[in-house]
Enzyme design. Structure first.
Site, short mmCIF file in Angstrom:
data_model
loop_
_atom_site.label_atom_id
_atom_site.label_comp_id
_atom_site.label_asym_id
_atom_site.label_seq_id
_atom_site.Cartn_x
_atom_site.Cartn_y
_atom_site.Cartn_z
N ASP A 1 0.81 -1.22 0.00
CA ASP A 1 0.00 0.00 0.00
C ASP A 1 0.85 1.27 0.00
O ASP A 1 0.45 2.29 0.56
CB ASP A 1 -0.97 0.02 1.20
CG ASP A 1 -1.83 -1.22 1.22
OD1 ASP A 1 -2.24 -1.66 0.13
OD2 ASP A 1 -2.08 -1.76 2.31
N LYS B 1 1.83 2.09 -5.14
CA LYS B 1 2.43 1.54 -6.36
C LYS B 1 1.59 1.90 -7.58
O LYS B 1 2.13 2.17 -8.66
CB LYS B 1 2.57 0.02 -6.24
CG LYS B 1 3.52 -0.40 -5.12
CD LYS B 1 3.63 -1.90 -4.99
CE LYS B 1 2.40 -2.57 -4.43
NZ LYS B 1 2.14 -2.29 -3.00
N GLY C 1 -4.56 -4.33 -3.64
CA GLY C 1 -5.56 -3.26 -3.81
C GLY C 1 -4.83 -2.00 -4.19
O GLY C 1 -4.01 -1.50 -3.43
N HIS C 2 -5.07 -1.53 -5.39
CA HIS C 2 -4.42 -0.29 -5.85
C HIS C 2 -5.50 0.75 -6.09
O HIS C 2 -6.40 0.53 -6.88
CB HIS C 2 -3.68 -0.52 -7.17
CG HIS C 2 -2.73 -1.67 -7.15
ND1 HIS C 2 -1.69 -1.77 -6.25
CD2 HIS C 2 -2.67 -2.78 -7.92
CE1 HIS C 2 -1.03 -2.89 -6.48
NE2 HIS C 2 -1.61 -3.54 -7.48
N GLN D 1 1.79 -6.50 -3.50
CA GLN D 1 2.34 -6.64 -2.15
C GLN D 1 3.68 -5.88 -2.05
O GLN D 1 3.83 -4.86 -2.67
CB GLN D 1 2.46 -8.11 -1.73
CG GLN D 1 1.12 -8.79 -1.55
CD GLN D 1 0.44 -9.12 -2.86
OE1 GLN D 1 1.00 -9.76 -3.73
NE2 GLN D 1 -0.80 -8.70 -3.02
P1 GDP Z 1 -0.69 0.19 -3.60
O1 GDP Z 1 -1.29 -1.05 -3.04
O2 GDP Z 1 0.78 0.30 -3.35
O3 GDP Z 1 -1.05 0.43 -5.03
O4 GDP Z 1 -1.31 1.39 -2.75
P2 GDP Z 1 -2.85 1.60 -2.31
O5 GDP Z 1 -3.61 2.09 -3.48
O6 GDP Z 1 -3.36 0.41 -1.57
O7 GDP Z 1 -2.67 2.72 -1.21
C1 GDP Z 1 -2.08 3.95 -1.50
C2 GDP Z 1 -3.11 5.10 -1.25
O8 GDP Z 1 -2.42 6.31 -1.15
C3 GDP Z 1 -4.09 5.28 -2.38
O9 GDP Z 1 -5.35 5.61 -1.83
C4 GDP Z 1 -3.55 6.44 -3.19
O10 GDP Z 1 -4.54 7.21 -3.85
C5 GDP Z 1 -2.91 7.25 -2.11
N1 GDP Z 1 -1.72 8.01 -2.51
C6 GDP Z 1 -0.73 7.66 -3.39
N2 GDP Z 1 0.24 8.59 -3.42
C7 GDP Z 1 -0.12 9.54 -2.53
C8 GDP Z 1 0.49 10.75 -2.07
O11 GDP Z 1 1.58 11.13 -2.48
N3 GDP Z 1 -0.19 11.47 -1.12
C9 GDP Z 1 -1.41 11.07 -0.62
N4 GDP Z 1 -1.99 11.82 0.31
N5 GDP Z 1 -2.00 9.93 -1.02
C10 GDP Z 1 -1.37 9.18 -1.96
P1 IMO Z 2 -0.92 -4.29 -2.21
O1 IMO Z 2 -0.56 -4.83 -3.57
C1 IMO Z 2 -0.96 -4.85 2.13
C2 IMO Z 2 -1.06 -8.99 3.58
C3 IMO Z 2 -2.32 -9.44 4.32
C4 IMO Z 2 -1.72 -10.45 5.27
C5 IMO Z 2 -0.63 -11.11 4.43
C6 IMO Z 2 -1.04 -12.43 3.79
O2 IMO Z 2 -2.19 -3.53 -2.18
O3 IMO Z 2 0.23 -3.58 -1.57
P2 IMO Z 2 -2.62 -13.03 1.75
O4 IMO Z 2 -4.10 -12.81 1.56
O5 IMO Z 2 -1.77 -12.43 0.70
O6 IMO Z 2 -2.28 -14.47 1.99
O7 IMO Z 2 -2.28 -12.27 3.13
O8 IMO Z 2 -0.29 -10.17 3.42
N1 IMO Z 2 -1.30 -8.42 2.24
C7 IMO Z 2 -1.23 -7.12 1.95
N2 IMO Z 2 -1.01 -6.04 2.75
N3 IMO Z 2 -1.08 -4.68 0.79
C8 IMO Z 2 -1.27 -5.74 -0.02
O9 IMO Z 2 -1.26 -5.64 -1.36
C9 IMO Z 2 -1.39 -7.03 0.55
N4 IMO Z 2 -1.59 -8.27 0.05
C10 IMO Z 2 -1.52 -9.11 1.09
O10 IMO Z 2 -2.92 -8.36 5.00
O11 IMO Z 2 -1.08 -9.80 6.35
MG MG Z 3 -2.82 -1.66 -1.77
#
Ligand code: GDP
Ligand code: IMO
Ligand code: MG
Length: 430
Positions: free
Chosen positions: A13, A16, A40-41, A223
């Site tokens: 998270d 990416k 989850g992106h 991840q």
């Molecule tokens: P990923 O799993 O690495 O793709 O990241 P996620 O989407 O799960 O979580 C990142 C969150 O941070 C998302 O809701 C993005 O919209 C938000 N985000 C990304 N870059 C920035 C930033 O520079 N500032 C802020 N405030 N939010 C950001």
């Molecule tokens: P993105 O791509 C954050 C964590 C789960 C759990 C562990 C194992 O959005 O960064 P799983 O269901 O993969 O067997 O769970 O990994 N986990 C993540 N945490 N971001 C993710 O993906 C994750 N994908 C799995 O919370 O601790």
């Molecule tokens: Mg994510």
């Protein structure tokens, strides 16, 4: 260029999806090479917000060819649901390619994931419950179902039968659950076969040919490094290789092709699920980071655990992945904090340790050693050059760069697509 890898440098998270989106206009192919719909992106484009799980986030850029390669595990119901939802919003998904060798998440994998977690009780991993671990377990155990099996009904039946012999014993005798019927599983999987057929490809060959033709290919990791099954905080990890090496094995492209490896790192740290997390905050600061950074999971909605930036983890990621660049995200979330602590090392049993300890027991009780950096009050979300940042924000970034073992080439200052400061051209020839 031409092969670029983006990976998470912490526990996921990091943003990416946003980094992929930044580079996507230069990219012709975007490849998801590991994980499944545990990812989850969230990507914000104009007033539109997209939440993607199984599809690579590069699919949002017109003209890019999205690829789901062999290292991914696919829940077909989720795949088509995601495709339909994007199509309904006018996003073209018709060029999606799916590897014939990718493994299929079946309903029994989801059941076993959830049931196993319940049985683990206090030792639960806190998985996303999407069937990821059991599907990879079957792959390694050589009883998995692959995408190509959907096109040979008798093979599919044999494989499902073989997989269920043991699983039904486990479900009925150990977990006290109903057994799963082979016919039902086969029938459900076959409902997807015809719609899937035109997408299925030898993606390793297609990507090889694209690279040979000088095309730009972006490998988008799900991840993160600390969730990698080999290099993360095992057993509190996911079941795939989320580090840069996974881009090679997960796609069938040899390691010599990867010239640019970009690690995405937040200006603080978050983690979802169980496992060690030295800089975790249990006080009002943790609450503040969670509220300001909207730190709730895109996939499960769970509140993310929050803590300060951990430089040994960033250094570890730089080393394990061979990073060429960091993208530092969410710097804006730290605005308004008077003094920002940064973990520069750990204390383990009274001794200072500069690197992530190889012993998991040591890591479990590692205490962060903090250095304090002066904060800033100015809103930075409209800054588009490094010089526009307040001096203390600049110093914070430069300090992290020195501590983290790799240059910081871009800085996120807000969720919007253009809320980013680029310091170095990450795609320059290397
Ligand atoms: P990923 O799993 O690495 O793709 O990241 P996620 O989407 O799960 O979580 C990142 C969150 O941070 C998302 O809701 C993005 O919209 C938000 N985000 C990304 N870059 C920035 C930033 O520079 N500032 C802020 N405030 N939010 C950001
Ligand atoms: P993105 O791509 C954050 C964590 C789960 C759990 C562990 C194992 O959005 O960064 P799983 O269901 O993969 O067997 O769970 O990994 N986990 C993540 N945490 N971001 C993710 O993906 C994750 N994908 C799995 O919370 O601790
Ligand atoms: Mg994510």
């Amino acid at each position: 260029m031409p092969a670029v890898v983006i990976i998470g440098a912490q526990w996921g998270d990091e943003g990416k999806g946003k980094a992929t989106d930044l580079l996507a206009e230069h990219i012709e192919y975007v490849v998801k090479f590991n994980g499944g719909n545990n990812a989850g992106h969230t990507v914000v484009i104009g007033n539109e917000k997209y939440a993607l799980h199984l599809l690579p986030s590069g699919i949002l850029t017109p003209g890019v060819i999205p690829v789901i390669s062999n290292g991914v595990v696919i829940d077909l119901e989720v795949l088509f649901h995601e495709i339909d939802a994007l199509n309904a919003r006018g996003i073209d998904t018709s060029r999606l390619r799916v590897s014939a060798n990718a493994h299929v998440i079946t309903p029994y994998h989801v059941t076993i994931d959830k049931t196993t977690e319940r049985f683990l009780g206090k030792r639960a991993i806190g998985t996303t419950g999407r069937g990821i671990g059991p599907t990879y377990a079957d792959k390694i155990n050589r009883v998995g179902i692959r995408i190509q099996d959907l096109f040979d009904v008798s093979i599919l039946r044999q494989k499902v039968e073989g997989a269920l012999v043991q699983k039904n014993q486990l479900l009925t005798k150990v977990y006290n659950r109903a057994s799963i019927r082979v016919d039902e599983v086969v029938a459900e999987l076959l409902t997807y076969a015809e719609r899937l057929r035109p997408m299925v490809a030898d993606t390793a060959l297609e990507l090889h040919e694209a690279l040979q033709a000088g095309k730009n290919v972006l490998f988008e990791g799900g991840q993160a490094t600390m969730l990698d099954v080999d290099h993360g905080t095992y057993p509190f990890v996911t079941s795939s290789n989320a580090t840069a090496g996974g881009a090679s094995t997960g796609s069938g492209i040899g390691p010599r092709e990867f010239k640019t490896v970009i690690g995405i790192v937040k200006a603080y740290t978050t983690r979802v699920g169980a496992g060690p997390f030295p800089t975790e905050l249990f006080d009002a600061w943790g609450e503040q980071l969670r509220a300001t950074g909207h730190e709730y999971g895109t996939t499960t909605g769970r509140p993310r655990r929050c803590g300060w930036y951990d430089a040994p983890i960033a250094r570890y990621s730089a080393r394990i992945n061979g990073l060429t660049d960091f993208v530092l995200t969410k710097l804006d979330v730290l605005t308004g904090i008077k003094e920002i602590p940064v973990c520069v090392a750990y204390e383990v049993d009274g001794k200072r340790v500069d690197e992530v300890p190889v012993s998991q027991s040591d890591f479990h009780h590692a205490k962060p050693v903090y250095e304090m950096f002066p904060g800033w009050d100015e809103d930075i979300s409209t800054c588009r050059t490094f010089d526009e940042l307040p001096k203390n924000a600049q110093d914070y970034v430069v300090a992290l760069e020195k501590l983290s073992g790799c240059r910081i080439s871009a800085i996120g200052v807000g969720p919007a697509r253009d809320a980013i400061i680029v310091r170095h051209d990450m795609l320059e020839a290397k």
